[in-house]
Design a protein around this motif. Structure first.
Motif, PDB file in Angstrom:
ATOM      1  N   UNK A  73       1.033  -0.996   0.314  1.00  0.00           N
ATOM      2  CA  UNK A  73       0.108   0.014   0.037  1.00  0.00           C
ATOM      3  C   UNK A  73       1.062   1.211   0.057  1.00  0.00           C
ATOM      4  N   UNK A  74       0.796   1.868  -1.256  1.00  0.00           N
ATOM      5  CA  UNK A  74       1.893   2.970  -1.200  1.00  0.00           C
ATOM      6  C   UNK A  74       1.762   4.102  -0.073  1.00  0.00           C
ATOM      7  N   UNK A  75       0.538   4.526   0.580  1.00  0.00           N
ATOM      8  CA  UNK A  75       0.353   5.455   1.238  1.00  0.00           C
ATOM      9  C   UNK A  75       1.187   5.022   2.953  1.00  0.00           C
ATOM     10  N   UNK A  76       1.081   3.935   3.043  1.00  0.00           N
ATOM     11  CA  UNK A  76       1.697   3.163   4.168  1.00  0.00           C
ATOM     12  C   UNK A  76       3.078   2.822   4.140  1.00  0.00           C
ATOM     13  N   UNK A  77       3.676   2.636   2.833  1.00  0.00           N
ATOM     14  CA  UNK A  77       4.646   1.699   2.986  1.00  0.00           C
ATOM     15  C   UNK A  77       5.913   2.415   3.582  1.00  0.00           C
ATOM     16  N   UNK A  78       5.621   3.727   4.292  1.00  0.00           N
ATOM     17  CA  UNK A  78       6.967   4.248   4.854  1.00  0.00           C
ATOM     18  C   UNK A  78       6.921   3.483   6.234  1.00  0.00           C
TER      19      UNK A  78
END
Lengths: 558, 206, 234
Positions: free
Chosen positions: B86-91
Motif C-alpha cells: 500500500x503506497x501510502x503506508x509503505x513508509x
C-alpha cells in the motif's frame, strides 16, 4: 616354602605394587581467581606443576558451599505452591492417559509382531494387508495418546517455568541441603581429567597486549571451574511416575555470582593391575587431596579478552568516519578506474541495440548480508542508466525482503532518470527460497528471454557456475561482482568482467561519486595501510631480534 | 516388502532426475516442466517452513502457552513490511528495515573483527625462521599480501610504482584463483558420479 | 510526520546497531538474552515477508497466464505444485494412506519433499559437474597473461589430484637442495605449495579488503549514512 614365608611375600607385594604407582607430583603455588570474561559463574585455578604430568596423572576438583548458596535455590512459598499445584494438575490430567498409552503401546507392538510373523510365514496378500491396516490403526491410537501427553507435559513445563525451571531449582536445593546436612559434603565440580589436557596460562593472553610468556608464567597450568553436578537423589518428591515426566539423571548447575566457594583438588595416579587380585587392580587411584582455599566468582561488565577487538573495531570505525567527514569538505576525491564498471554503459547500450532485456541478480543471501546491500546499491545506479537507455530490466529474487527493497530502489532509479512511467514492478519478482530451484528457474529465464547483459552481484554459492555458464552460453555480456572467494575463479573464467571482493563494495561509490562514499573508501585505504604497517613492523622487529610477538598477541582473537 | 508409496515415489524421483538432467542438452519441454514443478514445490516448502518453524512456535505458541505478548512487537513490524504493497503506508516498513538492518550491522561488526579480520591478520604475522625454504615462502606470502592490498587501493592511481606493484598483486590473485579452480573441478566431478549411481541403482531395483 | 518518516527509522537503526555492538563486549545474561531475543525477532519479521513472496509468485504467474506469454501453460504447473504443497502442509487431517499430517515424518508433505524436492535439488547440484567441464574448456582458451596464469595453476592442481600426477612425478629424476631430495617434477609438492603459499596469501589480501569494506558499510548503516535499504520516496 612354608606357610609364613608365602604370607609374607603376598603382603610385601600388596604393599609395594599400588603405593609405588600412586606417586603424583603435587601442585604448588596455587592461585584462585575470578575469571575476567564471564557472567560471574566461573572461577579459575592456576598452579605450578612439579615436573611434567604424565598421561596417567589425573585430577578432579570438588567444592563445598555455605548456606548462602542454599538460600539462592530455596523456593518461595508461592513457587512451592505453583510447583505442587502444577504437579497435582498434571498427575490428575495425565494419570489415565499414561495407562492408556502403555496398553496402546503393548497392542501396537503386538500388531507389529503379528504383521512381521505373517510376512515371514508368507501368508496370502489380503491377510497381510489386513494385519498392516490393524497395525496402522494401533499406531495412530498410540501416537495420538503420546501427543496428548506431550502437550500436557509442555503445559506443565510452561506453568513451572518462572524465569528458571522450578522443578530443577527444587531438586538442586534438595541436593545441596542433603550435602550440607551431612557435615558439608564435598560436591564434584569438575570430573576427573588428565592433567596433561589442562591448558597453560601462556596459551591465554587474557589481557590486551600483555604476553603471558613475558610474565614468566607461561608454564603455569590454568583451569576454570564453572558448574557443579547435581545428581537426582531419586527421593519421593522427585519421583515422577505419576506424571510420566522425564527424570533428570544428573544436571550441571552454573556457579552463582557473589557466593563464596571452598575448593579442593584431588589427584589420582594410575595403579598397575594387581597380579594377585586382577579384579581390584588398575585404573586411577586417589593419591592426594589438597585444599585450595576459598574464592568468589564475580560478574564482569566488560569482557577483557575482547579488548583487542574493541580497539580495532573502534580504530577502523574512527578512521572511516573521519574520512567521511573530511570528504564533505573536499568532495573531489580521486578514485581509480574499475574496468568492470567502465563496461556497464557498454553492456546496457548493447541491450538497447538488440532490443533485449538486462538481467540483474542480487545474490543468494538475505538483506542482512552486507554484500547483498552492496548489490542493491549498485542496482539503484544501474537502474538509472537502464532507464536512460530505454531497456527492460529483469530482477529475479531469492528473498522476498530483498525483492521489496529492490523494487523500491529500481523505482527510484527510474524516477531520478526522469522516466518513472517505464518502471515495471512485475519485472522485479520473487522466485523461490531454495538455492537450486532458484538457479533452475533463473537459468530458464536466461535461456528463454535471452537477456543481452547479465549482472551477477552479491553473494553466491556453488550455483554461481550454473548461472554464469548458462549466461555465457546465451551470448550475453556478463558483469559479475562478489566477495565469495570460492566462487570468484568461476566468475573470472566465465564472465566478461568481474569485480573482485572489495571492488563490489567500491562500485556504488564509483558509479555515484557521492562524496561520503568516496570518503569511506579513502578511510578503508588508510586502514589497509595501517595493517600493512603492522605486518611490516613485525617483520623488521623479528629480523632485529625484537619483541615481534607483541603484534601477534595484539591481533590474535581469543 | 517395500511400501507402495516408496515404489511410486522412487519412480517419480527417477523421472524428475532425468527431466532436470535434460537441461544439459538444451532447454526443452521436459526441463521446463521439471523447473516449474520444482519452483512451485520449493515455494510451498519455504512457506510451510516459515510458518511451522517460525511463526507458529515463536508467535502463536508463545502467546497461547507462555502468555508472552512481547512477540506482538516483531509481529507488528512483520506486518509493516507487508504494508509495502500500500503506497501510502509503505513508509511504515522503514521501521522494520531499520531494526533489522541497523541491528544486524551492529551485530556483525564485532564478529567480522573477531572471526574474520583478526585471524587473517594474525596468521600473516609468523616468525621468519625454520630453514631457507620456509623463510622464502614467508617472504613470498608477505609480498603477495602487500601487492594484493595495494591492488585494492582505490584512492591511488595505478601508475608508476603503484602500477607495477598492483600488477604483481593481480598475478598472485590469478594464480590463487587458478589453484582454487583446479581444486574445485576435481571435487565436483565426484558429485556427478553419485547422481548416476542413484539412477543405475534404481533401475537395478536396489 | 516528517519525523516519523525520516528521522525515526534512522534513530531506530542507530540505537539497535549500537546496542547490538556493545552487547558483544558484555558477558552477562542480559546481553545474551538481548542477542537471542533480537535474532528471534528478526526471524519473526522476516517470516512474515514470506506472504510477500507468495503474492509476488502468484501475481507473476497469473499475469503470464492472462497475457498468454510464451510458455504460460507451465505457470499452471507452478501454481498447482505450490497449491498442493500448501494444502499438504496446512490441512488439519491425515491424507488417506499417510500416518501423519502437516510437516511430520510420514505425512504427504514429507513424501512430496522426499520424492520430488530432494531428487531435483540433488540433480541440479550434480549438473554442476557438466558445467565445470565447459568452464574448464573456456579457461583453456586463455586470451591474456592473467588468464594464462590462472590456466597454468589450474592444470597443476588438476593433475596433482589424480593418480597420473604421482606417476609423472615419480618418473622424473631427483636432485638435492637444502639437504632434501626433490623430484624435478613433483605435482604433490607443487599443489601443496600453490594452496598454502600464493593461494592463501592472495586470498588474505582480498579478504582483508572485503572485511574492511564490511566494517565500513556497517558503520555507514549505524550512523545513517547508508540508507538505500530503507527505500526512497518521502
Amino acid at each position: 616354602m612354608g606357610m609364613g614365608k608365602r604370607l609374607l611375600a603376598c603382603m610385601a607385594l600388596l604393599l609395594l605394587l599400588p603405593l609405588h604407582a600412586y606417586a603424583v607430583p603435587a601442585p604448588a603455588d596455587v592461585e584462585l581467581s575470578d575469571v575476567a570474561n564471564d557472567e560471574g559463574n566461573a572461577v579459575a585455578i592456576s598452579w605450578d606443576w612439579d615436573g611434567s604430568p604424565t598421561e596417567a596423572d589425573q585430577f578432579s576438583v570438588e567444592l563445598r558451599v555455605n548456606d548462602q548458596l542454599l538460600k539462592h535455590f530455596e523456593l518461595s512459598q508461592q513457587e512451592m505452591q505453583t510447583l505442587t499445584d502444577a504437579r497435582n494438575w498434571l498427575s490428575g490430567e495425565v494419570g489415565t492417559l499414561l495407562d492408556q498409552r502403555s496398553s496402546a503401546k503393548a497392542e501396537m507392538d503386538q500388531a507389529q509382531s503379528d504383521l512381521d510373523q505373517s510376512i515371514i510365514d508368507k501368508l496370502p496378500g489380503s491377510e497381510v494387508a489386513g494385519l498392516r491396516r490393524t497395525y496402522w490403526q494401533k499406531y495412530r491410537v498410540f501416537r495420538r495418546l503420546d501427543k496428548q501427553i506431550a502437550a500436557l507435559q509442555a503445559k506443565f513445563a510452561a506453568r513451572t517455568y518462572k524465569g528458571e525451571d522450578l522443578r530443577l531449582k527444587a531438586l538442586t536445593w534438595e541436593f545441596l541441603n542433603e550435602a550440607m546436612r551431612n557435615g558439608g559434603e564435598w560436591i564434584s565440580a569438575a570430573a576427573m581429567a588428565p592433567m596433561a589436557s589442562v591448558g597453560t596460562k601462556g596459551a591465554r593472553t587474557d589481557l590486551f597486549g600483555v604476553n603471558a610468556a613475558r610474565r614468566n608464567d607461561a608454564g603455569r597450568l590454568y583451569f576454570t571451574v564453572d558448574s557443579i553436578s547435581v545428581p537426582n537423589p531419586g527421593t519421593a518428591a522427585s519421583d515422577d511416575s505419576s506424571t510420566g515426566l522425564e527424570q533428570f539423571a544428573s544436571i550441571p548447575i552454573n556457579l552463582v555470582p557473589d557466593i563464596e566457594y571452598q575448593l579442593r583438588m584431588s589427584t589420582y595416579g594410575a595403579a598397575e593391575s594387581n597380579p594377585m587380585d586382577p579384579a581390584a587392580g588398575g585404573g586411577p587411584q586417589l593419591a592426594e587431596q589438597i585444599s585450595l582455599g576459598t574464592v568468589t566468582p564475580r560478574g564482569n561488565a566488560f569482557d577483557k579478552s575482547k579488548t583487542n577487538n574493541l580497539v580495532f573495531a573502534l580504530l577502523f570505525s574512527m578512521i572511516i568516519l573521519a574520512f567521511i567527514i573530511l570528504a564533505r569538505r573536499n568532495p573531489n576525491m580521486f578514485i581509480r578506474r574499475i574496468a568492470g564498471l567502465e563496461a556497464v554503459d557498454e553492456a546496457i547500450g548493447r541491450a538497447t541495440e538488440m532490443g533485449k532485456p538486462v538481467m540483474y541478480l542480487t545474490g543468494l543471501q538475505s538483506l542482512s548480508e552486507l554484500s547483498t546491500l552492496a548489490a542493491i546499491n549498485i542496482l539503484g545506479r544501474v537502474a538509472g542508466k537502464i532507464a536512460d537507455y530505454e531497456s527492460d530490466l529483469i530482477v529475479p529474487n531469492r528473498d522476498p525482503v530483498v525483492q521489496t527493497v529492490a523494487q523500491e530502489v529500481v523505482k527510484e532509479g527510474y524516477a531520478t532518470a526522469g522516466r518513472p512511467d517505464a518502471y515495471r514492478e512485475d519485472n522485479i519478482f520473487f522466485l523461490t527460497d531454495d538455492q537450486f530451484s532458484f538457479t533452475a528457474a533463473t537459468c530458464g529465464i536466461m535461456m528463454r528471454d535471452k537477456p543481452a547483459a547479465i549482472f551477477l552481484m552479491g553473494y553466491y554459492y556453488a550455483e554461481s557456475l550454473l548461472l554464469a555458464e548458462t549466461g555465457a552460453a546465451t551470448g550475453a555480456i556478463q558483469i559479475a561482482g562478489t566477495d565469495a572467494e570460492h566462487q570468484l575463479p568461476f566468475f573470472i573464467v566465465t564472465c566478461d568482467y568481474t569485480l573482485i571482493g572489495e571492488e563490489l563494495y567500491a562500485a556504488s561509490a564509483y558509479l555515484s561519486r557521492e562524496p561520503m562514499l568516496l570518503g569511506s573508501l579513502k578511510g578503508q585505504d588508510i586502514a589497509k595501510a595501517l595493517m600493512m604497517a603492522i605486518i611490516l613492523l613485525q617483520a623488521i622487529l623479528f629480523i632485529f631480534n625484537g619483541e615481534w610477538k607483541f603484534f601477534k598477541d595484539m591481533v590474535t582473537p581469543l | 516388502m517395500i511400501p507402495v508409496g516408496e515404489v511410486i515415489g522412487t519412480w517419480i524421483a527417477v523421472g524428475l532426475t532425468l527431466m532436470m538432467f535434460s537441461f544439459i542438452y538444451k532447454d526443452n519441454p521436459a526441463f521446463k516442466f521439471g523447473e516449474h514443478l520444482y519452483l512451485g514445490i520449493s515455494v510451498g516448502y519455504y512457506v510451510n517452513i516459515q510458518y511451522w518453524s517460525t511463526i507458529y512456535p515463536l508467535v502463536f505458541q508463545q502467546m497461547q502457552q507462555n502468555h508472552n505478548y512481547w512477540v506482538l512487537i516483531p509481529t507488528l513490524l512483520g506486518i509493516f513490511i507487508l504494508l509495502r504493497i500500500i503506497p501510502s503506508l509503505s513508509w511504515l516498513s522503514r521501521m522494520s528495515f531499520a531494526l533489522y538492518i541497523g541491528g544486524f550491522a551492529g551485530y556483525s561488526l564485532p564478529l567480522i573483527v573477531h572471526s574474520l579480520l583478526l585471524p587473517q591478520l594474525s596468521q600473516t604475522l609468523q616468525p621468519y625462521g625454520g630453514g631457507v625454504g620456509p623463510v622464502i615462502n614467508q617472504i613470498i606470502i608477505l609480498l603477495a599480501v602487500f601487492s594484493t592490498l595495494i591492488y585494492f587501493f582505490f584512492s591511488l592511481e595505478h601508475r608508476k610504482t603503484v602500477g607495477v606493484i598492483s600488477r604483481v598483486g593481480i598475478v598472485f590473485i590469478m594464480v590463487s584463483f587458478g589453484a582454487s579452480f583446479g581444486y574445485t573441478v576435481m571435487a565436483r566431478i565426484s558429485l556427478l558420479i553419485g547422481r548416476f549411481q542413484f539412477i543405475i541403482d534404481s533401475f537395478r531395483g536396489q | 510526520m516528517i519525523f516519523l518518516k525520516r528521522q525515526l527509522p534512522i534513530i531506530i537503526a542507530f540505537v539497535a546497531g549500537i546496542m547490538m555492538w556493545i552487547r558483544y563486549y558484555i558477558p552477562s545474561e542480559v546481553s545474551t538474552n538481548l542477542e537471542d531475543g533480537y535474532l528471534e525477532w528478526v526471524r519473526i519479521i522476516v517470516g512474515f515477508a514470506a506472504i510477500l513472496g507468495i503474492l509476488s509468485l502468484l501475481q507473476h504467474h497469473m499475469l503470464k497466464i492472462r497475457m498468454k506469454r510464451p510458455g504460460f501453460a507451465f505457470s499452471y504447473v507452478t501454481i498447482a505444485a505450490f497449491a498442493l504443497m500448501m494444502f499438504a502442509g496446512f490441512a488439519p487431517f491425515n491424507f488417506p494412506g499417510f500416518a501423519e499430517k502437516n510437516m511430520e515424518t510420514g505425512s504427504l508433505f514429507n513424501w512430496l519433499y522426499e520424492f520430488t524436492f530432494i531428487p531435483m535439488q540433488a540433480t541440479m547440484f550434480s549438473v554442476l559437474a557438466f558445467f565445470i567441464a565447459s568452464a574448464a574448456f573456456r579457461a583453456f582458451r586463455a586470451r591474456s597473461m592473467e588468464a594464462t596464469l590462472l590456466l597454468v595453476a589450474a592444470i597443476i592442481m588438476m593433475v596433482g589430484r589424480v593418480p597420473i600426477g604421482d606417476l609423472i612425478s615419480n618418473a622424473t629424476p631427483t636432485f638435492m637442495m637444502f639437504g632434501n631430495e626433490y623430484h624435478f617434477i613433483d605435482f604433490e609438492e607443487w599443489t601443496g605449495w600453490l594452496l598454502n603459499v600464493p593461494n592463501a596469501a592472495a586470498k588474505r589480501g582480498i579478504l582483508l579488503g572485503v572485511y574492511l569494506s564490511q566494517i565500513a558499510i556497517s558503520i555507514r548503516i549505524i550512523f545513517g549514512i547508508e540508507r538505500t535499504y530503507m527505500g526512497g520516496g518521502d
